[in-house]
Design an enzyme around this catalytic site. Structure first.
Site, PDB file in Angstrom:
ATOM      1  N   HIS A 186      30.520   6.931  30.126  1.00 15.43           N
ATOM      2  CA  HIS A 186      31.558   6.762  31.147  1.00 15.43           C
ATOM      3  C   HIS A 186      31.148   5.810  32.262  1.00 15.43           C
ATOM      4  CE1 HIS A 186      30.211   9.276  34.660  1.00 15.43           C
ATOM      5  NE2 HIS A 186      29.407   9.760  33.736  1.00 15.43           N
ATOM      6  N   THR A 219      29.095  20.954  17.273  1.00 14.57           N
ATOM      7  CA  THR A 219      29.878  19.982  16.515  1.00 14.57           C
ATOM      8  C   THR A 219      29.918  18.645  17.251  1.00 14.57           C
ATOM      9  OG1 THR A 219      31.250  21.755  15.622  1.00 14.57           O
ATOM     10  CG2 THR A 219      32.125  19.514  15.481  1.00 14.57           C
ATOM     11  N   CYS A 300      27.326  13.104  42.299  1.00 16.82           N
ATOM     12  CA  CYS A 300      26.933  14.505  42.283  1.00 16.82           C
ATOM     13  C   CYS A 300      26.631  15.048  43.670  1.00 16.82           C
ATOM     14  CB  CYS A 300      25.715  14.691  41.386  1.00 16.82           C
ATOM     15  SG  CYS A 300      26.025  14.313  39.656  1.00 16.82           S
TER      16      CYS A 300
END
Length: 357
Positions: A186, A219, A300
Site C-alpha cells: 500500500h 489462506t 501509526c
C-alpha cells in the site's frame, strides 16, 4: 474544493492496474491450496504474482507473503534463529513495539546510524539480528545499507531492512546485502493488507507450519498478491520526486522554515519541515482546511500526542512539536508543491505577525 494529497508515506492511492488485477483475483475464488483444477489455477496465478513481486525488487531468493510490512517485521524479529536483537533508535513504532529487551543503536543529529557504536555493540554479541530502515518514515533519512551490512556480517550477525518506504528497484544495496527485507504494497500504489518478507535463506527463520512453505499460516490473499504485483510493475518517477522535494525544500527555507536533516541522504519522496512557533497540530488543521493532506509523522503515531521518538533520538525533541511531514507519489505535480508552499508561507506569516504583537 479540490484537495491535494501529500501523505504518500502513510499510504498511496491504488493504481488503475492494481484495481484491475484485484478484480481478476476475486474472480479466481478458489483456495490456492486446494488440489482440484480451480485450486491449481489459483495457485498458478499466486506463484506467478509472487515471482513478479520478487523480480520487481531484484530479489532471487525466497519470498514469504504477509499482510504487510508490520507483519513481515514481526515475523523476522520474533523468529530469526539468532538470540540477540538490535534496533536503531529511529525505527518505526511497529519495530519498537517488538523490541522489548533489544539493544538500541544511537543515531547522529542527521538521523544516520552511529556506525562506530554499532560496531562496538555488535562485538558484544556473537549472534544477533539488527533491524534498520531503508528510509525513515518521518524524516526520509536513508541509512547506508552497504556500510551497515559490512559491520553486521563481519560480526557474524543478520541484517533486517525495513524497506516499506523503498520504491521497487530504488536501491540495489538492499537486495544485495540484506538477509531479510520487509516490504509493503500500500506504500507503492498497491492494496492494503498485503506485503512480503524477502528471505535470503529460509533456514534463518523458525517455521510454524501451515501455508507459505510452513512460515506463515493462513489462506493466501490472491487478489491482494495480484494487485501488489501489478502496482510494482508501474515505474515510480524517482527523479521527479527528487525535483519536487528540492523545490519544496527551497520554498520552505525562503518562507523562514527549517528542513529536518538537510545534510543527510534522504528519500526523494519524503520531507520533514519545522514551522517555528506553530504546533504540528495547528499546522495540520490549517492545511487540512485548505485542502492539503499532510501528517505530523508516521501514520501509526501521528494521531497521538506522544512526542516523536525519531526526532528525540536526533536531539530535536525541543522542535519536534513544530514539525510536519510532506510526502510525494506518482500523481504529485509541481503545481501541487507550489500551492502547498504558498499555503505554508501564508500560515508562517500569520503566525509571525501574531508573535510580533
Amino acid at each position: 474544493m479540490s484537495r491535494i494529497y501529500l501523505d504518500h508515506a502513510a499510504t498511496t492511492p491504488m493504481l488503475a492496474p492494481t484495481v484491475t488485477a484485484i478484480s481478476q483475483g476475486m474472480a479466481m475464488w478458489a483456495n490456492p491450496s486446494s488440489p482440484h483444477a480451480e485450486g491449481r489455477a489459483a495457485r498458478s496465478a499466486l506463484e506467478d504474482a509472487r515471482a513478479r513481486i520478487a523480480a520487481a525488487y531484484g530479489w532471487d531468493r525466497e519470498l514469504i507473503l504477509t499482510s504487510g510490512a508490520s507483519e513481515s517485521l514481526a515475523l523476522a524479529m520474533r523468529r530469526a534463529m539468532v538470540p540477540g536483537r538490535f534496533v536503531s533508535a529511529v525505527e518505526h513504532d511497529a519495530v519498537m513495539r517488538l523490541s522489548e529487551g533489544a539493544s538500541v543503536v544511537p543515531v547522529d543529529g542527521q538521523g544516520g546510524l552511529d556506525l562506530p557504536a554499532l560496531e562496538s555493540l555488535l562485538s558484544k554479541d556473537e549472534k544477533a539480528l539488527l533491524c534498520v530502515q531503508w528510509a525513515n518514515s518521518e524524516t526520509g533519512v536513508r541509512q547506508p545499507i552497504s556500510d551497515i551490512s559490512r559491520i553486521v556480517h563481519d560480526a557474524g550477525c543478520l541484517l533486517l531492512v525495513d524497506a516499506a518506504q523503498m520504491p521497487a528497484g530504488a536501491d540495489p544495496q538492499v537486495t544485495e546485502h540484506a538477509d531479510l527485507v520487509a516490504v509493503s504494497a500500500h506504500k507503492r500504489g498497491g492494496p492494503p493488507g498485503i506485503g512480503a518478507l524477502l528471505v535470503r535463506d529460509l533456514g534463518l527463520l523458525s517455521p510454524t507450519g501451515g501455508q507459505e512453505r510452513g512460515y506463515r499460516p493462513g489462506t493466501e490473499n490472491l487478489p491482494g498478491t495480484l494487485g501488489y504485483a501489478a502496482a510494482l510493475e508501474v515505474a515510480e518517477p524517482l527523479d521527479a520526486y527528487q525535483l519536487l522535494r528540492d523545490r519544496l525544500d527551497a520554498a520552505i527555507l525562503d518562507a523562514g522554515g527549517e528542513i529536518i536533516a538537510p545534510d543527510a541522504c534522504r528519500s526523494p519522496a519524503i520531507g520533514a519541515y519545522r514551522m517555528p512557533g506553530v504546533s504540528s497540530a495547528a499546522q495540520l488543521i490549517r492545511f487540512d482546511g485548505a485542502g492539503f493532506a499532510v501528517s505530523a509523522g508516521s501514520a501509526c503515531s501521528s494521531g497521538s500526542l506522544k512526542p516523536s521518538h525519531v526526532l528525540g533520538a536526533m536531539g530535536l525533541a525541543d522542535i519536534a512539536p513544530e514539525v510536519v511531514r510532506v510526502s510525494f507519489g506518482r500523481g504529485t505535480s509541481e503545481a501541487d508543491i507550489d500551492a502547498f508552499a504558498a499555503m505554508w508561507a501564508k500560515v508562517a506569516r500569520q503566525a509571525a505577525a501574531r508573535l510580533a504583537i
